[in-house]
Design a protein around this motif. Structure first.
Motif, mmCIF file in Angstrom:
data_model
loop_
_atom_site.group_PDB
_atom_site.id
_atom_site.type_symbol
_atom_site.label_atom_id
_atom_site.label_comp_id
_atom_site.label_asym_id
_atom_site.label_seq_id
_atom_site.Cartn_x
_atom_site.Cartn_y
_atom_site.Cartn_z
ATOM 1 N N GLY A 1 15.209 62.598 69.555
ATOM 2 C CA GLY A 1 15.552 63.958 69.114
ATOM 3 C C GLY A 1 14.504 65.000 69.419
ATOM 4 N N THR A 2 13.597 64.706 70.361
ATOM 5 C CA THR A 2 12.570 65.704 70.675
ATOM 6 C C THR A 2 12.903 66.468 71.961
ATOM 7 O OG1 THR A 2 11.269 63.901 71.611
ATOM 8 C CG2 THR A 2 10.653 64.647 69.426
ATOM 9 N N GLY A 3 14.073 66.204 72.518
ATOM 10 C CA GLY A 3 14.542 67.034 73.634
ATOM 11 C C GLY A 3 14.345 66.452 75.019
ATOM 12 N N LYS A 4 14.134 65.139 75.111
ATOM 13 C CA LYS A 4 13.885 64.552 76.439
ATOM 14 C C LYS A 4 15.112 64.742 77.343
ATOM 15 C CE LYS A 4 12.843 60.567 74.569
ATOM 16 N NZ LYS A 4 12.982 61.000 73.147
ATOM 17 N N THR A 5 16.291 64.416 76.804
ATOM 18 C CA THR A 5 17.506 64.547 77.621
ATOM 19 C C THR A 5 17.844 66.015 77.859
ATOM 20 O OG1 THR A 5 18.294 62.549 76.548
ATOM 21 C CG2 THR A 5 19.910 63.798 77.808
#
Ligand SMILES: Nc1ncnc2c1ncn2[C@@H]1O[C@H](COP(=O)(O)OP(=O)(O)OP(=O)(O)O)[C@@H](O)[C@H]1O
Length: 375
Positions: A163-167
């Motif tokens: 949920g830290t925005g990698k995707t």
């Protein structure tokens, strides 16, 4: 391309059609606020033959399932007369429509059955909507700008908890550079012999994404552990994982991508500490990018970005919210490095149009998340 045209022009007029739940959420509005999102029904032409008339010509559209050489859906299009011209011109119209439709989308291809198939067209994610620490974003962008030069190649590793925005950051980069995304699913029976073929088929100026790569190393570790573990409890067959790819396959893939110009490789992991040193050595990975839990600055910017428009439209209706001071108050309440951006956004989504309620409810929300983690 053809299916897109059919879905729009034919599905509502055929004698039978399939209904499916639409891919996109639609927000139905009641008097006061937005109610729970619902997906609309979409209709697509059913299997079999359909006739339709467009630009003065009758066409026959046949949609069938064929079983040889492998099961697949095949569409035939034909028209009366001896000339192919009407069909060609019709297909060109479909293509133009398709290109218009995808202009604001990022195409994501995935590997299935030894080849790439278009898995979805996602609405583009713009880079400014990804909230990161300014220093991380600037360094990353400066470096990635070089990718605009078609002669360069780059390999990045995005690390960070779920949920830290990698995707999302990867999709935003694809939008920034106008590339398609080829998402390599390393599990699910992918054979090492298939990797080279897949890599050969990735076009220049594309983004190749392999997520959760620590699973590859740990799968291998598990296999060797099983092979060497004579304990009675070890009932796992030692070769279970041999059908999935190994660490050396992954290294070969990375070296292979390195020799292809204009392909940007992004690997992601939630567990950088589990990665084999060979994977991350300089020369293989150009840059490790840590997308961590939220800092004060990120909490502030997430709030500001989410509620800016709400506050502006509230001001038009004489309700005054000062987004900057609310964002500051919110950032002051939330400790640094404890929550992921996705968790913070979940609070905002619960208070879609109520920035003050998000600030007031921050303590309860934090307590709920902490409690959830203890379970
Ligand atoms: N830094 C960020 N800025 C804006 N939105 C974010 C950010 N990080 C996460 N999100 C939002 O949170 C949700 C989950 O993000 P995403 O799937 O990109 O995380 P992830 O790191 O890839 O997670 P996972 O490791 O579970 O795959 C998405 O809706 C995304 O828009």
């Amino acid at each position: 391309m053809l299916d897109g045209w059919m879905d729009v022009h034919l599905a509502n007029s055929t004698r039978f059609s399939f209904a499916r739940i639409g891919g996109r959420f639609t927000f139905f509005r009641d008097d006061e606020s937005y109610v729970k999102p619902k997906r609309p029904l979409q209709f697509v032409p059913g299997h079999g033959t359909h006739w339709f008339k467009t630009s003065g010509t009758w066409f026959r559209y046949r949609n069938v399932e064929e079983h040889a050489p492998s099961p697949r859906q095949v569409t035939y299009i034909s028209c009366w007369g001896r000339s192919q011209r009407p069909v060609r011109s019709f297909l060109n119209t479909c293509r133009e429509q398709y290109l218009k439709d995808i202009a604001k989308k990022t195409l994501v291809y995935e590997n299935r059955d030894r080849s790439w198939i278009k898995a979805r067209a996602r609405r583009t994610r713009q880079l400014h909507t990804i909230i990161l620490d300014k220093s991380v974003k600037e360094t990353w962008l400066r470096d990635i700008e070089q990718f605009l030069d078609p002669k360069t190649r780059a390999q990045y590793m995005d690390t960070g908890p779920p949920g830290t925005g990698k995707t999302s950051a990867t999709l935003a980069i694809a939008d920034r550079f106008g590339t398609d995304v080829y998402k390599l699913n390393l599990g699910a029976g992918l054979q090492s012999s298939e990797l080279n073929k897949l890599l050969d088929e990735v076009p220049e100026r594309s983004l190749l994404l392999a997520e959760d790569i620590d699973a590859v190393t740990s799968a291998q570790a598990r296999t060797s552990h099983n092979e060497n573990d004579p304990s009675p409890g070890n009932t796992q067959p030692a070769k279970t994982e041999s059908t999935t790819i190994s660490l050396s396959d992954l290294l070969n893939l990375m070296d292979g991508v390195a020799s292809v110009e204009g392909v940007l490789l992004i690997l992601t992991t939630n567990h950088p500490e589990k990665l084999d040193a060979a994977l991350v050595r300089p020369g293989r990975i150009d840059q490790m990018i840590e997308l961590g839990l939220t800092t004060s600055e990120v909490n502030h910017d997430l709030f500001h970005n989410f509620y800016k428009q709400v506050c502006e439209s509230a001001a038009e209706n004489d309700n005054f919210y000062n987004v900057s001071s609310l964002a500051k108050e919110f950032a002051g309440k939330v400790p640094q490095n404890e929550f992921s951006p996705a968790e913070v956004l979940s609070l905002f989504q619960e208070n879609m149009r109520a920035p003050q309620a998000a600030v007031d409810g921050a303590e309860d929300w934090m307590a709920k998340i902490r409690q959830g983690r203890q379970k």
